[in-house]
Design a protein around this motif. Sequence first.
Motif, mmCIF file in Angstrom:
data_model
loop_
_atom_site.group_PDB
_atom_site.id
_atom_site.type_symbol
_atom_site.label_atom_id
_atom_site.label_comp_id
_atom_site.label_asym_id
_atom_site.label_seq_id
_atom_site.Cartn_x
_atom_site.Cartn_y
_atom_site.Cartn_z
ATOM 1 N N TRP A 188 0.851 -1.177 0.000
ATOM 2 C CA TRP A 188 0.000 0.000 0.000
ATOM 3 C C TRP A 188 0.893 1.235 0.000
ATOM 4 C CZ3 TRP A 188 -4.792 1.569 -0.707
ATOM 5 C CH2 TRP A 188 -5.177 2.812 -0.220
ATOM 6 N N HIS A 189 0.580 2.188 -0.865
ATOM 7 C CA HIS A 189 1.320 3.455 -0.885
ATOM 8 C C HIS A 189 0.593 4.431 0.030
ATOM 9 C CE1 HIS A 189 3.915 6.636 -2.390
ATOM 10 N NE2 HIS A 189 2.829 7.397 -2.329
ATOM 11 N N GLU A 190 1.281 4.936 1.016
ATOM 12 C CA GLU A 190 0.685 5.851 1.996
ATOM 13 C C GLU A 190 1.280 7.243 1.789
ATOM 14 O OE1 GLU A 190 -1.539 7.509 4.336
ATOM 15 O OE2 GLU A 190 -1.764 5.343 4.548
ATOM 16 N N CYS A 191 0.419 8.201 1.438
ATOM 17 C CA CYS A 191 0.879 9.587 1.219
ATOM 18 C C CYS A 191 1.284 10.276 2.519
ATOM 19 C CB CYS A 191 -0.211 10.403 0.538
ATOM 20 S SG CYS A 191 -0.566 9.851 -1.124
ATOM 21 N N HIS A 192 0.611 9.933 3.616
ATOM 22 C CA HIS A 192 0.889 10.535 4.925
ATOM 23 C C HIS A 192 1.142 9.440 5.955
ATOM 24 C CE1 HIS A 192 -1.681 13.793 3.032
ATOM 25 N NE2 HIS A 192 -0.498 14.343 3.185
ATOM 26 N N PRO A 193 2.291 8.770 5.859
ATOM 27 C CA PRO A 193 2.563 7.701 6.825
ATOM 28 C C PRO A 193 2.811 8.261 8.217
ATOM 29 C CG PRO A 193 4.520 8.164 5.563
ATOM 30 C CD PRO A 193 3.415 9.006 4.967
ATOM 31 N N THR A 194 2.496 7.448 9.212
ATOM 32 C CA THR A 194 2.805 7.807 10.588
ATOM 33 C C THR A 194 3.935 6.900 11.052
ATOM 34 O OG1 THR A 194 0.545 8.512 11.005
ATOM 35 C CG2 THR A 194 1.890 8.002 12.931
ATOM 36 N N TYR A 195 5.031 7.494 11.458
ATOM 37 C CA TYR A 195 6.175 6.733 11.947
ATOM 38 C C TYR A 195 6.547 7.264 13.316
ATOM 39 C CZ TYR A 195 10.619 4.306 12.125
ATOM 40 O OH TYR A 195 11.653 3.504 12.504
ATOM 41 N N LEU A 196 6.536 6.378 14.297
ATOM 42 C CA LEU A 196 6.829 6.720 15.689
ATOM 43 C C LEU A 196 5.955 7.877 16.172
ATOM 44 C CD1 LEU A 196 10.725 6.388 15.688
ATOM 45 C CD2 LEU A 196 9.010 4.667 16.256
#
Length: 178
Positions: free
Chosen positions: A112-120
Motif C-alpha cells: 500500500w502506498h501511503e501519502c501521509h505515513p505515521t512513523y513513531l
Amino acid sequence: MGNDTSAWRSKRNGLPQGSVLAPVLFNLYSNDLPVTCGRKFIYADDICLAIQGQFFSELECSLSSDMAQMSHFCRQWRLKPSACKTVSSVFHLHNTSATREMSVYLDGQRLWHECHPTYLGVTLDHTLSYKVHLTKTNSQAKESKQLVDEASRFHLGRQRQHCCHLLWHFAIQQQSTA
C-alpha cells in the motif's frame, strides 16, 4: 505484583501482543539483518528502509529488492513480515509528482502506498514539512481543551484548565511556525 503470579502458558512460537520479552527477542533477531541498499531505522519492532534516488523506477526496484532480502531473512528465523502492515511512501519537493504512487512489492504482493505515513507517532507528508502532523496535533489539542473546559465547569479545578490552555497555545504556535 506481590505474591500474585501469571498462569503458565505453552507456546510453540511467537509471543503474545504487548509481551515484555517481545522487544528484547526482536532485538536479538534483528541484530544481524541482511545488508540492503537502503538505510535501516529500527525502533522496538518497527523497521524502516530508506533509499535516496533521482527516479521513481530506481527507488521501486531498490526497495523491492531490499524487501525480498528482508523477507528471506525473516523466513529463515520463522518471522512473518506482514504485507498488510507495510507501506511505501516517497518524500520529495516535486509537486507535479505528489500523487505518484510507488510500486514496491513484498513476497509478490504490492505494498500500500501511503501519502501521509505515521512513523513513531509523527505523521509525515511528501515534503517533510510536518504540516499534516501539526494540523492533527492542533485538532487533538483543541479536543483536549474542550474536555478540560467541560471538566472545569464541574469544579475540578483551575489547574487542569490552565494546563490545557498552555498545551493549546503551544499547538497553535507550532502550527503557525510550520
